[in-house]
Design a protein around this motif. Structure first.
Motif, PDB file in Angstrom:
ATOM      1  N   LYS A  95     -11.114  14.781 -19.095  1.00  0.00           N
ATOM      2  CA  LYS A  95     -11.509  13.381 -19.238  1.00  0.00           C
ATOM      3  C   LYS A  95     -13.003  13.259 -19.503  1.00  0.00           C
ATOM      4  CE  LYS A  95     -10.006  10.760 -15.972  1.00  0.00           C
ATOM      5  NZ  LYS A  95      -9.649   9.484 -15.348  1.00  0.00           N
ATOM      6  N   GLN A  96     -13.384  12.155 -20.140  1.00  0.00           N
ATOM      7  CA  GLN A  96     -14.791  11.944 -20.494  1.00  0.00           C
ATOM      8  C   GLN A  96     -15.483  10.879 -19.648  1.00  0.00           C
ATOM      9  OE1 GLN A  96     -14.665  10.842 -24.636  1.00  0.00           O
ATOM     10  NE2 GLN A  96     -14.779  12.977 -25.330  1.00  0.00           N
ATOM     11  N   ALA A  97     -14.867   9.709 -19.531  1.00  0.00           N
ATOM     12  CA  ALA A  97     -15.585   8.586 -18.934  1.00  0.00           C
ATOM     13  C   ALA A  97     -15.792   8.769 -17.436  1.00  0.00           C
ATOM     14  CB  ALA A  97     -14.857   7.274 -19.205  1.00  0.00           C
ATOM     15  N   MET A  98     -14.736   9.191 -16.741  1.00  0.00           N
ATOM     16  CA  MET A  98     -14.860   9.334 -15.296  1.00  0.00           C
ATOM     17  C   MET A  98     -14.061  10.524 -14.786  1.00  0.00           C
ATOM     18  SD  MET A  98     -14.369   6.308 -12.517  1.00  0.00           S
ATOM     19  CE  MET A  98     -13.344   7.040 -11.270  1.00  0.00           C
ATOM     20  N   PRO A  99     -14.498  11.726 -15.162  1.00  0.00           N
ATOM     21  CA  PRO A  99     -13.781  12.914 -14.687  1.00  0.00           C
ATOM     22  C   PRO A  99     -13.958  13.024 -13.178  1.00  0.00           C
ATOM     23  CG  PRO A  99     -15.417  13.461 -16.397  1.00  0.00           C
ATOM     24  CD  PRO A  99     -15.690  12.064 -15.946  1.00  0.00           C
ATOM     25  N   LEU A 100     -12.942  13.519 -12.486  1.00  0.00           N
ATOM     26  CA  LEU A 100     -13.076  13.693 -11.044  1.00  0.00           C
ATOM     27  C   LEU A 100     -12.890  15.157 -10.678  1.00  0.00           C
ATOM     28  CD1 LEU A 100     -11.178  10.602  -9.549  1.00  0.00           C
ATOM     29  CD2 LEU A 100     -13.637  10.907  -9.876  1.00  0.00           C
ATOM     30  N   MET A 101     -13.753  15.608  -9.773  1.00  0.00           N
ATOM     31  CA  MET A 101     -13.706  16.979  -9.280  1.00  0.00           C
ATOM     32  C   MET A 101     -13.007  16.994  -7.930  1.00  0.00           C
ATOM     33  SD  MET A 101     -14.521  20.100  -9.768  1.00  0.00           S
ATOM     34  CE  MET A 101     -15.642  20.062 -11.171  1.00  0.00           C
ATOM     35  N   ARG A 102     -11.938  17.758  -7.812  1.00  0.00           N
ATOM     36  CA  ARG A 102     -11.220  17.957  -6.545  1.00  0.00           C
ATOM     37  C   ARG A 102     -10.956  16.620  -5.839  1.00  0.00           C
ATOM     38  NH1 ARG A 102     -12.629  22.368  -2.555  1.00  0.00           N
ATOM     39  NH2 ARG A 102     -10.461  22.970  -2.794  1.00  0.00           N
ATOM     40  N   TYR A 103     -10.253  15.737  -6.523  1.00  0.00           N
ATOM     41  CA  TYR A 103      -9.977  14.424  -5.950  1.00  0.00           C
ATOM     42  C   TYR A 103      -8.835  14.499  -4.924  1.00  0.00           C
ATOM     43  CZ  TYR A 103      -9.087   9.526  -5.278  1.00  0.00           C
ATOM     44  OH  TYR A 103      -8.915   8.305  -4.691  1.00  0.00           O
ATOM     45  N   TRP A 104      -9.136  14.053  -3.757  1.00  0.00           N
ATOM     46  CA  TRP A 104      -8.234  14.093  -2.598  1.00  0.00           C
ATOM     47  C   TRP A 104      -7.267  12.902  -2.711  1.00  0.00           C
ATOM     48  CZ3 TRP A 104      -8.674  17.395   1.831  1.00  0.00           C
ATOM     49  CH2 TRP A 104      -7.930  16.993   2.950  1.00  0.00           C
ATOM     50  N   THR A 105      -6.012  13.146  -3.163  1.00  0.00           N
ATOM     51  CA  THR A 105      -5.108  12.020  -3.444  1.00  0.00           C
ATOM     52  C   THR A 105      -4.542  11.387  -2.184  1.00  0.00           C
ATOM     53  OG1 THR A 105      -3.105  13.366  -3.500  1.00  0.00           O
ATOM     54  CG2 THR A 105      -4.307  13.114  -5.586  1.00  0.00           C
ATOM     55  N   ASN A 106      -4.511  12.183  -1.095  1.00  0.00           N
ATOM     56  CA  ASN A 106      -3.871  11.728   0.144  1.00  0.00           C
ATOM     57  C   ASN A 106      -2.353  11.872   0.078  1.00  0.00           C
ATOM     58  OD1 ASN A 106      -4.936  11.083   2.592  1.00  0.00           O
ATOM     59  ND2 ASN A 106      -5.724   9.104   1.923  1.00  0.00           N
ATOM     60  N   LYS A 120       6.097  13.322  -0.143  1.00  0.00           N
ATOM     61  CA  LYS A 120       6.686  13.082   1.177  1.00  0.00           C
ATOM     62  C   LYS A 120       6.127  11.824   1.821  1.00  0.00           C
ATOM     63  CE  LYS A 120       7.448  15.948   4.974  1.00  0.00           C
ATOM     64  NZ  LYS A 120       6.975  17.088   5.788  1.00  0.00           N
ATOM     65  N   GLY A 121       4.930  11.498   1.412  1.00  0.00           N
ATOM     66  CA  GLY A 121       4.278  10.312   1.956  1.00  0.00           C
ATOM     67  C   GLY A 121       2.804  10.446   1.662  1.00  0.00           C
ATOM     68  N   ARG A 122       2.043   9.464   2.070  1.00  0.00           N
ATOM     69  CA  ARG A 122       0.597   9.568   1.938  1.00  0.00           C
ATOM     70  C   ARG A 122       0.035   9.865   3.314  1.00  0.00           C
ATOM     71  NH1 ARG A 122      -1.987   7.790  -2.224  1.00  0.00           N
ATOM     72  NH2 ARG A 122      -3.670   7.036  -0.933  1.00  0.00           N
ATOM     73  N   ALA A 123      -1.014  10.679   3.320  1.00  0.00           N
ATOM     74  CA  ALA A 123      -1.572  11.045   4.611  1.00  0.00           C
ATOM     75  C   ALA A 123      -1.908   9.776   5.407  1.00  0.00           C
ATOM     76  CB  ALA A 123      -2.789  11.936   4.427  1.00  0.00           C
ATOM     77  N   ASP A 124      -2.302   8.699   4.687  1.00  0.00           N
ATOM     78  CA  ASP A 124      -2.645   7.475   5.422  1.00  0.00           C
ATOM     79  C   ASP A 124      -1.431   6.577   5.699  1.00  0.00           C
ATOM     80  OD1 ASP A 124      -2.443   6.838   2.775  1.00  0.00           O
ATOM     81  OD2 ASP A 124      -4.452   5.987   2.580  1.00  0.00           O
ATOM     82  N   ASP A 125      -0.229   6.965   5.192  1.00  0.00           N
ATOM     83  CA  ASP A 125       1.001   6.244   5.533  1.00  0.00           C
ATOM     84  C   ASP A 125       1.591   6.784   6.817  1.00  0.00           C
ATOM     85  OD1 ASP A 125       1.068   4.797   3.278  1.00  0.00           O
ATOM     86  OD2 ASP A 125       2.649   5.945   2.291  1.00  0.00           O
ATOM     87  N   MET A 126       1.071   7.925   7.234  1.00  0.00           N
ATOM     88  CA  MET A 126       1.697   8.586   8.363  1.00  0.00           C
ATOM     89  C   MET A 126       1.513   7.744   9.619  1.00  0.00           C
ATOM     90  SD  MET A 126       1.189  12.403   9.805  1.00  0.00           S
ATOM     91  CE  MET A 126      -0.067  11.942  10.992  1.00  0.00           C
ATOM     92  N   LEU A 127       2.631   7.482  10.278  1.00  0.00           N
ATOM     93  CA  LEU A 127       2.588   6.713  11.517  1.00  0.00           C
ATOM     94  C   LEU A 127       2.657   7.700  12.666  1.00  0.00           C
ATOM     95  CD1 LEU A 127       5.375   4.241  10.369  1.00  0.00           C
ATOM     96  CD2 LEU A 127       2.937   3.717  10.472  1.00  0.00           C
ATOM     97  N   ILE A 128       1.992   7.358  13.735  1.00  0.00           N
ATOM     98  CA  ILE A 128       2.159   8.176  14.927  1.00  0.00           C
ATOM     99  C   ILE A 128       2.841   7.310  15.965  1.00  0.00           C
ATOM    100  CG2 ILE A 128       1.042   9.621  16.655  1.00  0.00           C
ATOM    101  CD1 ILE A 128      -1.176  10.150  14.676  1.00  0.00           C
ATOM    102  N   ILE A 129       4.109   7.600  16.193  1.00  0.00           N
ATOM    103  CA  ILE A 129       4.913   6.796  17.103  1.00  0.00           C
ATOM    104  C   ILE A 129       5.210   7.613  18.355  1.00  0.00           C
ATOM    105  CG2 ILE A 129       7.093   5.531  17.380  1.00  0.00           C
ATOM    106  CD1 ILE A 129       5.306   4.277  15.259  1.00  0.00           C
ATOM    107  N   ARG A 130       4.739   7.149  19.461  1.00  0.00           N
ATOM    108  CA  ARG A 130       4.920   7.865  20.738  1.00  0.00           C
ATOM    109  C   ARG A 130       4.611   9.353  20.575  1.00  0.00           C
ATOM    110  NH1 ARG A 130       9.453   4.307  20.596  1.00  0.00           N
ATOM    111  NH2 ARG A 130      10.998   5.971  20.374  1.00  0.00           N
TER     112      ARG A 130
END
Ligand code: DLL
Length: 437
Positions: free
Chosen positions: A290-301, A323-333
Motif C-alpha cells: 500500500k502507498q497512502a497508509m501502509p501499516l507495519m505489524r497491525y494488531w487486529t485484535n 473466534k472472536g476479537r480479543a476485546d469481545d472476550m467476556l470474563i464471566i465468573r
C-alpha cells in the motif's frame, strides 16, 4: 481478471522472496515518510537496514488501533493529500473513527484483491453481483463494488437494509452472486421462507459473507435458505477493507490470505511473541504494497490461527474462522468467554435456529448470562400445544451442552421465531450488556 496461478499458486520460497523484497522497500518508505514510524523504531533501536525480510519482522513494534486514534485523522499518511484518492473510516464503539486513506494505486489494489476473492468464491465475469454491503464510509460496499466491476460483473449497488426491495431485486434482476453480512443473509433467508418463495426459483448461486464472525451452522442455514454456496470473506478497513482473505468455493475450509499484499502473523495476545502454525492467537498484518497508509505489524485484535493446506489449489496461507476479537472476550465468573463459543454449541442443537442474543446481567454480585434463542420455523410450526414441554427440553439440552463445553451455567430463554433481533444489513450486536458497569 481471472484466477492468477502465477501469484495465487506461487511456490512458497518464491513467495517469501517477493515478501522480503517488498518488506525491505516498505521499511525504507515508512522510515522516510512517516514520523510516527521513524520515532517508534528509533525508540526501539531498530534501523531499517536491520530488517532484511519477514523473518526479522518480530524486531519491530506493533501498530495498535490506539496509534491510529492518536494520529487522527491523517497523521499516518505516507503521501501528501494531493495523492489521496479516497478516504474511508470505521466507526469504533467509542471515540473517534479510524481513518484510512487510499491512493489511486491503493484503490486499484483494493479492486484487485476483491476481484480475486469474488473469483475464488465462484463469481465469474458476466455474472451479476447483488451487493448488499453498506455503501459509505464502511469499506464493504465500495470495496466489493469495485471488485465486482474489476472481475467483469454487472454490479447492483443495493447497499444494506430495505429487505422488501432486496427480495424484489433478487427475483427480478436474477443475480448469480450476492454479498452481505452472514446475519443479513439469515434475515433474507427468513423473509424468503416467510413469503413462500422457493429458493431454487432464484438465480443466486454464490454468497460471499463476511464483516462479522459466523459458523458452519449459519453456513448450512444460509445455503439451504437462499439456495447458494456460501464462502467467507474477511478484511478490515485499516488493512484495506474486504478482500484480505477468502475461502475457495470448492474447498470451503479456511480462507486464503492474499499474502503477496498482506503479510500475516499470529502472536500471543499477552506477550506479543510469534506463535507457531495452527495455534490460536492475535492476527497481525503488515501491508506490503500500500502507498497512502501502509501499516507495519497491525494488531487486529482478531483471534484465529494460520495453516498451510497442501491439498488446496493455492499456496497462500489459510486462516481459520475468527473466534472472536480479543476485546469481545467476556470474563464471566472467571471464565473467558467468546460469544462465538455459544454460537458453536447452538449449532449442535438441531431444533434451534442460529439466531441468538446474549444478555449479561448482575445476579447479586455475580455476572449471569441469559441466552435468548428460538426454534427453527419448521420445528415451531409442528409444535401445537406441546410447546412448553419442548421449550423446557431444548433449554435443558442447550444449558447442559454449554456447561459441558464452555464450563459456565447460563440461563436459557426460548422465544418464538422472530423473537431474537435480526440484522437489518449492518453488523449485528450479539451481546446486550445490562450490568450497568
Ligand atoms: O468489516 C471489512 C469487510 C467488509 C470484510 C465486508 C468483509 C466483508 P471493518 O468494519 O473495519 O471492516 O471491521 C473489521 O470485522 O477486524 C473482524 O473483527 C470483523 N470481520 C471482518 N470480516 C470477518 C469475517 C470490514 N469474515 C473487523 N469473519 C475485523 C469474522 C470478520 N469477523
Amino acid at each position: 481478471m481471472m484466477y492468477q496461478a502465477e501469484i495465487e499458486a506461487m511456490p512458497l520460497p518464491q513467495l517469501r522472496q517477493l515478501q522480503d523484497a517488498r518488506l525491505r522497500q516498505l521499511v525504507d518508505y515508512l522510515y522516510a515518510r512517516v514520523p510516527f514510524y521513524r520515532d517508534q523504531w528509533d525508540a526501539a533501536g531498530v534501523r531499517p537496514a536491520d530488517i532484511r525480510g519477514v523473518a526479522d519482522l518480530a524486531r519491530l513494534p506493533f501498530t495498535h488501533k490506539s496509534d491510529l486514534r492518536d494520529q487522527y485523522p491523517f497523521g499516518l499518511l505516507a503521501v501528501p493529500m494531493e495523492e489521496v484518492n479516497r478516504i474511508h473510516a470505521s466507526s469504533g464503539t467509542t471515540g473517534k473513527p479510524t481513518v484510512v486513506g487510499y491512493t489511486r494505486a491503493d484503490i486499484d489494489l483494493f479492486a484487485e484483491v476483491c476481484a480475486r476473492s469474488l473469483y475464488a468464491a465462484g463469481a465469474r465475469p458476466g455474472m451479476k453481483l447483488h451487493n448488499a454491503y453498506g455503501y459509505g464510509l464502511f469499506t464493504g460496499g465500495l470495496g466489493m463494488h469495485y471488485g465486482g466491476e474489476r472481475l467483469g460483473m454487472a454490479v447492483v449497488p443495493v447497499s444494506g437494509g430495505m429487505t422488501e426491495r432486496q427480495l424484489t431485486l433478487l427475483q427480478d434482476f436474477a443475480p448469480e452472486v450476492i454479498c452481505c453480512t452472514p446475519s443479513y443473509a439469515l434475515t433474507l433467508a427468513g423473509e424468503i421462507r416467510a413469503r413462500g418463495i422457493d429458493p431454487s426459483s432464484l438465480a443466486v448461486r454464490y454468497a460471499v459473507l463476511g464483516a462479522e464472525p459466523w459458523t458452519e451452522a449459519v453456513r448450512a442455514e444460509v445455503e439451504a435458505g437462499l439456495g447458494v454456496t456460501a464462502t467467507n470473506i474477511y478484511g478490515l478497513s485499516e488493512i484495506i477493507g474486504p478482500g484480505v482473505s477468502q475461502e475457495d468455493h470448492l474447498e470451503r475450509h479456511g480462507s486464503h490470505i492474499w499474502e503477496d499484499h498482506f503479510f500475516p502473523e499470529i502472536v500471543d495476545p499477552k506477550t506479543g511473541a510469534p506463535l507457531p502454525e495452527g495455534q490460536d492467537g492475535v492476527l497481525v498484518f503488515t501491508t506490503l504494497t500500500k502507498q497512502a497508509m501502509p501499516l507495519m505489524r497491525y494488531w487486529t485484535n482478531d483471534i484465529t490461527h494460520l495453516y498451510y493446506d497442501s491439498d488446496a489449489r493455492r499456496t497462500h496461507v489459510k486462516m481459520g474462522p475468527i473466534k472472536g476479537r480479543a476485546d469481545d472476550m467476556l470474563i464471566i465468573r472467571g471464565v473467558n468467554l467468546f460469544p462465538s463459543q455459544v454460537e458453536e454449541v447452538l449449532g449442535e442443537v438441531a431444533e434451534l435456529s442460529s439466531h441468538y442474543q446474549l444478555v449479561l446481567r448482575k445476579k447479586g454480585a455475580m455476572d449471569s448470562v441469559l441466552v435468548r434463542v428460538e426454534p427453527t420455523e419448521t420445528v415451531a410450526m409442528a409444535l401445537d400445544d406441546q410447546a412448553e414441554t419442548a421449550h423446557r427440553q431444548w433449554a435443558g439440552k442447550l444449558r447442559e451442552r454449554i456447561k459441558g463445553t464452555i464450563g459456565l451455567s447460563m440461563d436459557i430463554e426460548i422465544l418464538p421465531p422472530g423473537g431474537v433481533p435480526r440484522s437489518t444489513g449492518g453488523k449485528l450486536a450479539r451481546v446486550k450488556d445490562e450490568r450497568g458497569l
